[in-house]
Design an enzyme around this catalytic site. Structure first.
Site, short mmCIF file in Angstrom:
data_model
loop_
_atom_site.label_atom_id
_atom_site.label_comp_id
_atom_site.label_asym_id
_atom_site.label_seq_id
_atom_site.Cartn_x
_atom_site.Cartn_y
_atom_site.Cartn_z
N GLU A 266 54.34 44.56 38.15
CA GLU A 266 53.04 45.23 38.35
C GLU A 266 53.10 45.96 39.69
O GLU A 266 52.45 45.57 40.67
CB GLU A 266 51.88 44.22 38.32
N GLN B 48 49.76 32.97 41.81
CA GLN B 48 49.34 34.26 42.39
C GLN B 48 50.10 34.63 43.66
O GLN B 48 50.42 35.79 43.89
CB GLN B 48 47.83 34.24 42.68
N HIS C 286 41.47 37.14 33.99
CA HIS C 286 41.49 36.08 35.02
C HIS C 286 40.08 35.53 35.17
O HIS C 286 39.26 36.09 35.91
CB HIS C 286 41.94 36.63 36.37
N ASP D 145 41.72 42.17 32.05
CA ASP D 145 42.31 41.70 33.30
C ASP D 145 41.25 41.21 34.28
O ASP D 145 41.20 40.03 34.60
CB ASP D 145 43.18 42.78 33.93
N HIS E 10 53.22 37.97 34.82
CA HIS E 10 52.84 39.25 35.44
C HIS E 10 54.18 39.87 35.86
O HIS E 10 54.84 39.36 36.76
CB HIS E 10 51.99 39.01 36.68
N HIS F 210 44.52 39.25 28.13
CA HIS F 210 44.89 39.13 29.55
C HIS F 210 43.65 39.28 30.44
O HIS F 210 43.13 40.37 30.63
CB HIS F 210 45.93 40.18 29.96
N1 17E Z 1 46.38 39.21 40.18
C1 17E Z 1 47.44 40.05 40.03
O1 17E Z 1 48.54 39.74 40.51
N2 17E Z 1 47.29 41.19 39.35
C2 17E Z 1 46.11 41.54 38.84
N3 17E Z 1 46.01 42.69 38.18
C3 17E Z 1 44.99 40.68 38.99
C4 17E Z 1 45.17 39.52 39.67
C5 17E Z 1 43.66 41.04 38.44
FE FE2 Z 2 46.51 39.92 35.57
#
Ligand code: 17E
Ligand code: FE2
Length: 412
Positions: free
Chosen positions: A213, A152, A57, A309, A210, A55
């Site tokens: 989070e 995103q 980006h 990440d 995702h 994982h």
């Molecule tokens: N975008 C997101 O939604 N969550 C993250 N941890 C990162 C990017 C790095």
């Molecule tokens: Fe991520």
């Protein structure tokens, strides 16, 4: 090529590993491998499959500070900064390539050969997707890159979010992503997870969402993703990333949740550095650790792999691409520190990562598989983790792609 005197994980004794045509041949007790003009003497050191970062980006990497640094340390400020970056300092292909290449070369220097990178789809020109698809092809002899189409800014919260996500999948992303906890409403979140599954089925792709989070115990999109994985039969083609809300779920709910998680057989990609940094930001003391229930997931027989990440991006300022550091930190924060737990923990950045990425058919040290491996400056797993031991060689398809001479230290 011949690798002689190799120590293999979870096996006694030393072995000779033969390699022909870029593939592993016979693996025999040390001394029985014959002779080969291209021989590496592992001298009793650990020979393991390459590290996997399941994982990361790559499109965001190395952009920290543009247009400004993340002062709150929250996910939400990170998302805002990336949106500001796109609006105020428009991305170019050259800029993204340069940053991603710098990152990939770092990862390569630490023995990472398999990377799953999310790529932002919130851009009508698909700059990130196209740039990383090109790099995936360019890097195929050095690092295997899998791409996740990642919305995103949301699928329904962002104008054209769903269309752009589909466009990225059509262009060739390997996996479909989502960000349900960021959608404006719970209903949008559920609908977005359904959209992710719909696209994965339509285009025959893997899934990596995702998922939850956020330190909100009411964020429960994992149960939706797991149920869809189970009912659709996509099971282990599905990965839930982050799942940090699970840290805050009540135990009674977790008992129920684990039932469907086990049935679903989904994978968990966990980012210990990232979420220890991003989570708990709304807490006064005591502050929550923001990492999901790794020990409980593993004890339940579920697959968990670790990822870095971020490498210096709007969300997280540090990061090196060294998966051993990610592992060592993760073991602490997850209190996964029993002797056997540490002894087997390389799984989290090797075999388990390969399971998450769904590449186990071509991963691992075994006859007929691509000759991809690392030689670590350690005699066993425990030592590798305790001393964060260096990767001395990284070999891909039977070709050396990285060699490191150990540092010489003189004590006076
Ligand atoms: N975008 C997101 O939604 N969550 C993250 N941890 C990162 C990017 C790095
Ligand atoms: Fe991520």
């Amino acid at each position: 090529m011949l690798v002689k005197n190799a120590k293999l994980r979870k096996k006694d004794g030393l072995y000779d590993i033969t390699i022909t045509g870029g593939k592993f041949g016979k693996i025999v007790p040390a001394g029985q491998g014959g002779a080969d003009p291209e021989t590496i003497d592992a001298a009793g050191k650990l020979v393991i499959p390459p590290y996997c970062d399941s994982h990361v980006h790559l499109d965001y990497a190395m952009t920290a500070g543009v247009p400004h640094h993340n002062l709150s340390g929250t996910l939400f400020e990170g998302i805002q900064i990336w949106a500001d970056h796109k609006a105020q300092v428009p991305l170019t292909k050259e800029y993204m390539r340069e940053n991603a290449i710098k990152t990939l070369e770092l990862m390569r220097s630490y023995g990472v050969q398999h990377v799953r990178s999310h790529v932002d789809t919130g851009d009508e020109n698909m700059l990130g997707v196209k740039t990383l698809l090109e790099l995936k092809e360019e890097y195929k002899d050095k690092v295997d890159i899998q791409l996740v189409a990642f919305p995103q800014d949301g699928v329904y919260t962002y104008k054209k979010g769903a269309e752009l996500l589909e466009e990225a999948v059509k262009l060739g992303c390997d996996c479909v992503g989502g960000i349900p906890h960021f959608e404006y409403t719970r209903e949008y979140g559920v609908k977005s997870v359904e959209k992710t599954f719909e696209l994965a089925e339509k285009y025959d792709r893997l899934i990596d969402i995702h998922c939850d989070e956020i330190d909100d115990e009411a964020s429960r999109f994992l149960e939706v993703a797991a149920t869809l994985a189970y009912e659709s039969g996509l099971t282990d083609k599905v990965t839930a990333s982050h799942t940090v809300a699970m840290h805050s779920y009540n135990n009674a709910y977790c008992m129920k949740l684990f039932n469907i998680l086990k049935k679903s057989k989904i994978n968990f990609a966990v980012c210990p550095h990232e979420n220890t940094h991003l989570q708990g930001r709304a807490d006064a003391y005591p502050k929550r650790r923001g990492v999901t229930r790794v020990k409980e997931l593993l004890d339940a027989g579920l697959n968990v792999s670790f990822g870095q990440d971020s490498i210096s991006d709007p969300w997280y300022p540090l990061g090196t691409g060294n998966m051993l550091w990610v592992l060592e930190f993760g073991l602490h924060v997850c209190q996964y520190m029993g002797y056997d737990e540490i002894s087997n923990s390389l799984d989290l950045i090797t075999e388990n990562g390969a399971k998450t990425m769904h590449i186990t058919d071509r991963y691992g040290i075994g006859e007929g598989k691509p000759a991809d491996f690392l030689i670590i400056d350690a005699e066993n797993d425990f030592e590798a983790v305790q001393y964060l031991k260096d990767v001395l060689y990284s070999v891909k398809n039977g070709k050396i792609i990285m060699k490191r001479d150990p540092a010489v230290v003189t004590l006076y």
